[in-house]
Design a protein around this motif. Structure first.
Motif, PDB file in Angstrom:
ATOM      1  N   LEU A  26     194.385 -53.306  32.741  1.00  0.00           N
ATOM      2  CA  LEU A  26     194.876 -53.836  34.047  1.00  0.00           C
ATOM      3  C   LEU A  26     194.008 -52.643  35.605  1.00  0.00           C
ATOM      4  O   LEU A  26     193.760 -54.352  36.052  1.00  0.00           O
ATOM      5  CB  LEU A  26     196.927 -53.304  34.502  1.00  0.00           C
ATOM      6  N   CYS A  31     194.519 -56.278  38.394  1.00  0.00           N
ATOM      7  CA  CYS A  31     195.789 -56.343  38.519  1.00  0.00           C
ATOM      8  C   CYS A  31     197.237 -55.291  39.034  1.00  0.00           C
ATOM      9  O   CYS A  31     196.770 -54.712  37.658  1.00  0.00           O
ATOM     10  CB  CYS A  31     195.782 -57.427  37.163  1.00  0.00           C
ATOM     11  N   ASP A  32     197.750 -56.163  39.621  1.00  0.00           N
ATOM     12  CA  ASP A  32     199.290 -55.328  40.068  1.00  0.00           C
ATOM     13  C   ASP A  32     199.987 -56.393  39.111  1.00  0.00           C
ATOM     14  O   ASP A  32     200.524 -57.376  40.579  1.00  0.00           O
ATOM     15  CB  ASP A  32     199.019 -54.830  41.010  1.00  0.00           C
ATOM     16  N   PRO A  33     200.834 -55.537  37.962  1.00  0.00           N
ATOM     17  CA  PRO A  33     201.101 -57.415  38.127  1.00  0.00           C
ATOM     18  C   PRO A  33     202.786 -57.278  39.008  1.00  0.00           C
ATOM     19  O   PRO A  33     203.333 -58.324  39.284  1.00  0.00           O
ATOM     20  CB  PRO A  33     202.219 -57.341  36.797  1.00  0.00           C
TER      21      PRO A  33
END
Length: 98
Positions: A26, A31-33
């Motif tokens: 990630l 990408c930072d959920p």
């Protein structure tokens, strides 16, 4: 636990290899959920059901989940249920015991 205490193994709080791989991937993707879920939740163009689900998912990171409490009592009061079926006069208990 041959010595009566834990010997070896992972230190408490250390993530396993699979989780570490996912976190690394990630980061590589940028990408930072959590940021993504927040963006979906705050976008008024998304359906309310989706927004509510994202807010519910995010809330668990901010506020603890509440557990149901099982309340028991050693002295449970007697419960009587009347179904409205008339009783014969001679079998009816006195009014003060009802």
């Amino acid at each position: 636990m041959a010595l009566g205490r834990k010997t070896g193994g992972r230190v408490a709080g250390t993530v396993n290899r699979r989780t570490a791989d996912v976190i690394e991937r990630l980061e590589q993707l940028g990408c930072d959920p959590i940021e993504g879920m927040a963006a979906i939740a705050m976008d008024l163009d998304n359906p309310p059901e989706l927004r509510a689900r994202m807010y519910a998912e995010l809330a668990q990171y901010v506020a603890p989940k509440r557990r149901a409490l099982d309340v028991t009592s050693a002295e449970a009061p007697a419960v009587s249920i009347r179904l409205g079926i008339p009783m014969k006069a001679e079998t009816m208990p006195p009014a003060e015991t009802i």
